[in-house]
Design an enzyme around this catalytic site. Structure first.
Site, PDB file in Angstrom:
ATOM      1  N   LEU A 137       0.869  -1.172   0.000  1.00 50.38           N
ATOM      2  CA  LEU A 137       0.000   0.000   0.000  1.00 50.38           C
ATOM      3  C   LEU A 137       0.905   1.220   0.000  1.00 50.38           C
ATOM      4  CD1 LEU A 137      -2.711  -0.888   2.708  1.00 50.38           C
ATOM      5  CD2 LEU A 137      -2.920  -1.079   0.225  1.00 50.38           C
ATOM      6  N   ASP A 138       0.470   2.286  -0.645  1.00 48.88           N
ATOM      7  CA  ASP A 138       1.240   3.524  -0.616  1.00 48.88           C
ATOM      8  C   ASP A 138       1.390   4.004   0.822  1.00 48.88           C
ATOM      9  OD1 ASP A 138       1.292   3.469  -3.377  1.00 48.88           O
ATOM     10  OD2 ASP A 138      -0.479   4.741  -3.577  1.00 48.88           O
ATOM     11  N   LYS A 139       2.401   4.814   1.057  1.00 49.10           N
ATOM     12  CA  LYS A 139       2.685   5.329   2.399  1.00 49.10           C
ATOM     13  C   LYS A 139       1.435   5.894   3.073  1.00 49.10           C
ATOM     14  CE  LYS A 139       5.256   9.057   4.701  1.00 49.10           C
ATOM     15  NZ  LYS A 139       6.192  10.194   4.505  1.00 49.10           N
ATOM     16  N   THR A 141      -1.793   5.482   2.176  1.00 46.62           N
ATOM     17  CA  THR A 141      -3.017   4.690   2.054  1.00 46.62           C
ATOM     18  C   THR A 141      -3.139   3.813   3.285  1.00 46.62           C
ATOM     19  OG1 THR A 141      -2.946   4.663  -0.372  1.00 46.62           O
ATOM     20  CG2 THR A 141      -4.223   2.932   0.698  1.00 46.62           C
ATOM     21  N   ARG A 236      -5.474   5.422  -7.882  1.00 48.29           N
ATOM     22  CA  ARG A 236      -5.207   6.857  -7.999  1.00 48.29           C
ATOM     23  C   ARG A 236      -5.086   7.269  -9.469  1.00 48.29           C
ATOM     24  NH1 ARG A 236      -0.061   7.491  -4.270  1.00 48.29           N
ATOM     25  NH2 ARG A 236      -0.348   9.724  -4.763  1.00 48.29           N
TER      26      ARG A 236
END
Length: 319
Positions: A137-139, A141, A236
């Site tokens: 997961l992105d930082k 998210t 995104r």
């Protein structure tokens, strides 16, 4: 400490023409391309039973056999970082990741990551590639991630990911009012001009996102997304491509748009919302040893609940 790794896979026909190391990094995606290149050179990763070179081309249908001794990775330090663990047994670990936690160390984040936290919580993960991390997961998210605690479990989860049988569902808040749900089927790859970004591009990898409307507001929409693929920044990029960028997305969000005649509280919240409004709410997979269907849900974090409350109040005030 070493652990014996034994995996075998067929090269998909779609990879015809690729270099062996390139194809191997896609097939054995839980290992870095550099490590796979080293194994190819050592003869630990063979092509149709024989030794090959990383640059050799594949034609599809070949048999890749990986048989290697996997040593503990001591590059990363265990760190006592709190984890919100929803489930754990001898094979898997399911966590609810907070915003701000980087998943894997990189140039800008050498420590203080989920990987460092996992090594502290479960030291034996030092012998599993990427400390058992099979997806990211992105930082900024939030939400659900599954971690493998053994090589066998990791291989099973990676296979399920590649077969698209792992169910992943996300909540997002986007700018703009959607009239209905839909599907974005558009390939994603590196942005041609900005290497730090992703973009819909003809040369990208296949990417499919399904989305549906949960709640509409005056100028925003709460949507639920289901992933078929797992490309970097997929939701995104896909929603921005459809001109519905995520609230708070500093990379793909574009120019800030405020609802007309909105109160100052909502305006300030939208101006300062510190991250992309994205949360991994549901995760389902087959347990690698028991064969049981495992399903988990993570409630929306406080910042997204507050955002939705403000948008709902604004919507109601203008009716």
């Amino acid at each position: 400490m070493t652990d014996t790794l034994h995996r075998s896979e067929r090269v998909p026909e779609a990879m015809a023409g690729q270099r062996l190391d390139q194809a191997a990094s896609a097939i054995f995606s839980d290992f870095s391309r550099e490590r796979l290149k080293a194994w190819i050179k050592q003869g630990a990763l063979t092509l149709d039973g024989g030794q090959a070179r990383p640059k050799d081309k594949v034609y599809g249908g070949e048999h890749l056999e990986l048989h290697a001794e996997l040593e503990e990775d001591n590059r990363f330090e265990p760190q006592d970082i709190a984890l919100n663990i929803l489930f754990e047994d001898d094979e898997v670990l399911v966590i609810d990741k907070p915003a701000g936690l980087v998943v894997h160390p990189a140039a800008g984040n050498p420590d203080g990551t989920l990987l460092n936290a996992l090594l502290h919580h479960c030291p034996e993960l030092a012998s599993v590639p990427r400390a058992g991390i099979v997806h990211r997961l992105d930082k900024d998210t939030t939400g659900l991630m599954v971690v493998a605690k053994t090589l066998t479990t990791q291989a099973s989860l990676v296979e399920q990911m590649q077969a698209r049988t792992v169910a992943r569902e996300y909540d997002a808040v986007v700018t703009g009012v959607m009239t209905s749900g839909g599907t974005v089927d558009a390939p994603i790859g590196r942005h041609p001009k900005d290497r730090k970004r992703q973009a819909v591009t003809a040369t990208g990898k296949p990417a499919v996102t399904h989305y549906r409307v949960v709640e509409r507001f005056r100028s925003h929409t709460h949507v639920r997304c289901r992933l078929e693929t797992g490309r970097t920044h997929q939701i995104r990029v896909h929603l921005a491509y459809r001109r519905f960028p995520l609230v708070g997305d500093s990379v793909y969000g574009g120019r800030l748009k405020l609802p007309p005649a909105a109160n100052e509280g909502l305006k300030e919240l939208l101006r300062t919302f510190p991250r992309q409004a994205l949360h991994a709410r549901k995760l389902a997979f087959v347990h690698p040893t028991s064969g049981r269907e495992m399903s988990f849900r993570a409630e929306l974090p406080d910042d997204l609940l507050m955002l939705l409350d403000y948008l709902r109040d604004d919507h109601e005030s203008m009716r």
